[in-house]
Design an enzyme around this catalytic site. Sequence first.
Site, PDB file in Angstrom:
ATOM      1  N   LYS A 129       0.877  -1.170   0.000  1.00 47.48           N
ATOM      2  CA  LYS A 129       0.000   0.000   0.000  1.00 47.48           C
ATOM      3  C   LYS A 129       0.918   1.224   0.000  1.00 47.48           C
ATOM      4  O   LYS A 129       2.037   1.161   0.505  1.00 47.48           O
ATOM      5  CB  LYS A 129      -0.873   0.008   1.269  1.00 47.48           C
ATOM      6  CG  LYS A 129      -2.118   0.836   1.145  1.00 47.48           C
ATOM      7  CD  LYS A 129      -3.246   0.091   0.469  1.00 47.48           C
ATOM      8  CE  LYS A 129      -4.403   1.004   0.159  1.00 47.48           C
ATOM      9  NZ  LYS A 129      -5.557   0.286  -0.393  1.00 47.48           N
ATOM     10  N   ASP A 169      -6.749   4.283  -5.029  1.00 51.14           N
ATOM     11  CA  ASP A 169      -7.454   4.138  -3.747  1.00 51.14           C
ATOM     12  C   ASP A 169      -8.066   5.517  -3.488  1.00 51.14           C
ATOM     13  O   ASP A 169      -8.225   6.293  -4.449  1.00 51.14           O
ATOM     14  CB  ASP A 169      -6.464   3.717  -2.630  1.00 51.14           C
ATOM     15  CG  ASP A 169      -7.154   3.377  -1.319  1.00 51.14           C
ATOM     16  OD1 ASP A 169      -7.985   2.465  -1.289  1.00 51.14           O
ATOM     17  OD2 ASP A 169      -6.882   4.032  -0.291  1.00 51.14           O
TER      18      ASP A 169
HETATM   19  P1  NDP Z   1     -16.780   6.088  -4.004  1.00 50.12           P
HETATM   20  O1  NDP Z   1     -16.022   7.307  -3.634  1.00 50.12           O
HETATM   21  O2  NDP Z   1     -17.080   5.798  -5.424  1.00 50.12           O
HETATM   22  O3  NDP Z   1     -18.190   6.089  -3.241  1.00 50.12           O
HETATM   23  C1  NDP Z   1     -18.317   6.215  -1.882  1.00 50.12           C
HETATM   24  C2  NDP Z   1     -19.768   6.506  -1.594  1.00 50.12           C
HETATM   25  O4  NDP Z   1     -19.997   6.480  -0.199  1.00 50.12           O
HETATM   26  C3  NDP Z   1     -20.180   7.893  -2.074  1.00 50.12           C
HETATM   27  O5  NDP Z   1     -21.514   7.818  -2.490  1.00 50.12           O
HETATM   28  C4  NDP Z   1     -20.053   8.727  -0.819  1.00 50.12           C
HETATM   29  O6  NDP Z   1     -20.860   9.866  -0.782  1.00 50.12           O
HETATM   30  C5  NDP Z   1     -20.532   7.736   0.209  1.00 50.12           C
HETATM   31  N1  NDP Z   1     -20.061   8.065   1.528  1.00 50.12           N
HETATM   32  C6  NDP Z   1     -18.862   8.528   1.911  1.00 50.12           C
HETATM   33  N2  NDP Z   1     -18.820   8.687   3.236  1.00 50.12           N
HETATM   34  C7  NDP Z   1     -20.030   8.314   3.684  1.00 50.12           C
HETATM   35  C8  NDP Z   1     -20.618   8.241   4.956  1.00 50.12           C
HETATM   36  N3  NDP Z   1     -19.945   8.612   6.045  1.00 50.12           N
HETATM   37  N4  NDP Z   1     -21.875   7.769   5.051  1.00 50.12           N
HETATM   38  C9  NDP Z   1     -22.578   7.401   3.936  1.00 50.12           C
HETATM   39  N5  NDP Z   1     -22.077   7.465   2.720  1.00 50.12           N
HETATM   40  C10 NDP Z   1     -20.825   7.914   2.599  1.00 50.12           C
HETATM   41  O7  NDP Z   1     -16.002   4.885  -3.309  1.00 50.12           O
HETATM   42  P2  NDP Z   1     -16.071   3.348  -3.668  1.00 50.12           P
HETATM   43  O8  NDP Z   1     -17.467   2.957  -3.949  1.00 50.12           O
HETATM   44  O9  NDP Z   1     -15.012   3.046  -4.653  1.00 50.12           O
HETATM   45  O10 NDP Z   1     -15.577   2.708  -2.293  1.00 50.12           O
HETATM   46  C11 NDP Z   1     -16.472   2.526  -1.207  1.00 50.12           C
HETATM   47  C12 NDP Z   1     -15.775   1.684  -0.164  1.00 50.12           C
HETATM   48  O11 NDP Z   1     -15.371   0.449  -0.742  1.00 50.12           O
HETATM   49  C13 NDP Z   1     -14.491   2.261   0.430  1.00 50.12           C
HETATM   50  O12 NDP Z   1     -14.399   1.785   1.760  1.00 50.12           O
HETATM   51  C14 NDP Z   1     -13.397   1.615  -0.400  1.00 50.12           C
HETATM   52  O13 NDP Z   1     -12.164   1.574   0.286  1.00 50.12           O
HETATM   53  C15 NDP Z   1     -13.977   0.236  -0.569  1.00 50.12           C
HETATM   54  N6  NDP Z   1     -13.454  -0.541  -1.677  1.00 50.12           N
HETATM   55  C16 NDP Z   1     -13.558  -0.072  -2.960  1.00 50.12           C
HETATM   56  C17 NDP Z   1     -13.072  -0.828  -4.004  1.00 50.12           C
HETATM   57  C18 NDP Z   1     -13.244  -0.397  -5.410  1.00 50.12           C
HETATM   58  O14 NDP Z   1     -12.884  -1.180  -6.308  1.00 50.12           O
HETATM   59  N7  NDP Z   1     -13.801   0.776  -5.688  1.00 50.12           N
HETATM   60  C19 NDP Z   1     -12.375  -2.121  -3.765  1.00 50.12           C
HETATM   61  C20 NDP Z   1     -12.414  -2.561  -2.404  1.00 50.12           C
HETATM   62  C21 NDP Z   1     -12.911  -1.764  -1.405  1.00 50.12           C
HETATM   63  P3  NDP Z   1     -20.426  11.294  -1.381  1.00 50.12           P
HETATM   64  O15 NDP Z   1     -20.916  11.244  -2.805  1.00 50.12           O
HETATM   65  O16 NDP Z   1     -21.152  12.265  -0.516  1.00 50.12           O
HETATM   66  O17 NDP Z   1     -18.938  11.400  -1.248  1.00 50.12           O
END
Ligand code: NDP
Length: 449
Positions: A129, A169
């Site tokens: 990482k 990330d």
């Molecule tokens: P994105 O940035 O695409 O989406 C995150 C979403 O969660 C957004 O809609 C965001 O809202 C919302 N969000 C952020 N904080 C909060 C909160 N406190 N409460 C509710 N909603 C919230 O991220 P990803 O979908 O890519 O990733 C989501 C999670 O999955 C992370 O933990 C990431 O580390 C994990 N992950 C992702 C992978 C990937 O391939 N993308 C792989 C493995 C794990 P807003 O629009 O307001 O920012």
Amino acid sequence: MADMKQYVQDTLDLIGKRDPEQKQFKTTVSKVLETVVPVLEKHPEYKEQKILERMVEPERVVSFRVPWQDDKGVTHINRGFRVQMNSAVGPYKGGLRFHPSVNLDILKFLAFEQVYKNALTGLPIGGAKGGSDFDPHGKSDNEVMHFCQSFMTELYRHIGPHVDVPAGDIGVGGREIGYLFGQYKRICNAYDAAVLTGKRVDYWGSLARPEATGYGLMYFVKNMLDDKNISLKDKTLVVSGAGNVATYAIEKAQEYGAKVVTCSDSDGYIYDPNGIDLDAVKEIKQVRRGRIKEYVAAHPQAEYHEGCTGVWTVKCDVALPCATQGEIDIESAKALVANGVIAVGEGANMPSSLEAIEYFQQNKVLFAPAKAANAGGVAVSALEMSQNSERLQWTFAEVDNKLKDIMANIYRCAKANAEKYADPDDLVAGANITAFVKVADIMLAHGLV
Ligand code: NDP
């Protein structure tokens, strides 16, 4: 058992003594190692060969200065890192995070987790990482490009398609990967596409990478439910988030005939009793870059609620936290259980607190831990490396079918080891043990390196 518990404790004490400030790293290691005690009991060679002491010590940590100038000509100095944790299974692999909170403690705990997650995929990738305390928020494209170029000007000497393959990330998306790849290509004078993953499809990214984590989560959850003869058809699902993982988890869940009634962003959540209209969510989030509350304007039957934790009070059969870490605390877990939740699948990284996980397990909720359930993203990144190596691009269906098999295999292995060493439904222990044994055995085969 006492002997091996003591061995784990001694290893944790060693971390505490060497790096007393690295508390998150120590906590993460302790939670993983306590689940592998039964394996250590059966395999005294791991202790004899000091496998735990070796696993908790990164093979290499690089820390470097990242100087760059903003659009006004002001100079800034950030810190860059790469933690190359373990290369037993394959070249180091893991994301780069650009966020002000980045420090060595966080990167070491993420790298440690990554070693296990990557081993679970069954693909030849080790764990790493990296990142920087740079905050891309509010920076111009030009500033982000200059930062990425400066970052890569040092990082390039530590990575390579057979050495270490970073990805995105938090704070590192397609734009940053493009700038990082461009600078690597320029410095090395080589089109080594497999040096970074998460590339755009037109310069050797993989089809189905955007869908991989969300689809993979649903493949895992489906395997877990099938095993109990529970069908997803007509089940009610509560999903948090409306980003990459949530969107494609919802898409696949709907394909399976489930009814997804919520999704959220960091301001609040929507509840649609008719089932979420995913095209509308994609339009709001991916096209307009808007807020999820905009959904209710065209969907009068739906409700918008400010705040995020309320989503876990919505009655459902399956809950999928897909937004962020720490989103399910013990109160949310209690609300879910009180409403009769059957299964929880972690799409986000570490979305459930340790107390919440224990509560789910005590109440016999089927629990799919992130390390296993969201490994689809990194699995397809490894498939991107394979495609780059053979200079071919596979079709969406080819990648998706491989992803399906990989997730089924992760489930099978985690379940088999849970049955062998722990509670038969404890997939947290099952996943940790599967990854631990794989990495430890290869380390033994490689000798003392
Ligand atoms: P994105 O940035 O695409 O989406 C995150 C979403 O969660 C957004 O809609 C965001 O809202 C919302 N969000 C952020 N904080 C909060 C909160 N406190 N409460 C509710 N909603 C919230 O991220 P990803 O979908 O890519 O990733 C989501 C999670 O999955 C992370 O933990 C990431 O580390 C994990 N992950 C992702 C992978 C990937 O391939 N993308 C792989 C493995 C794990 P807003 O629009 O307001 O920012």
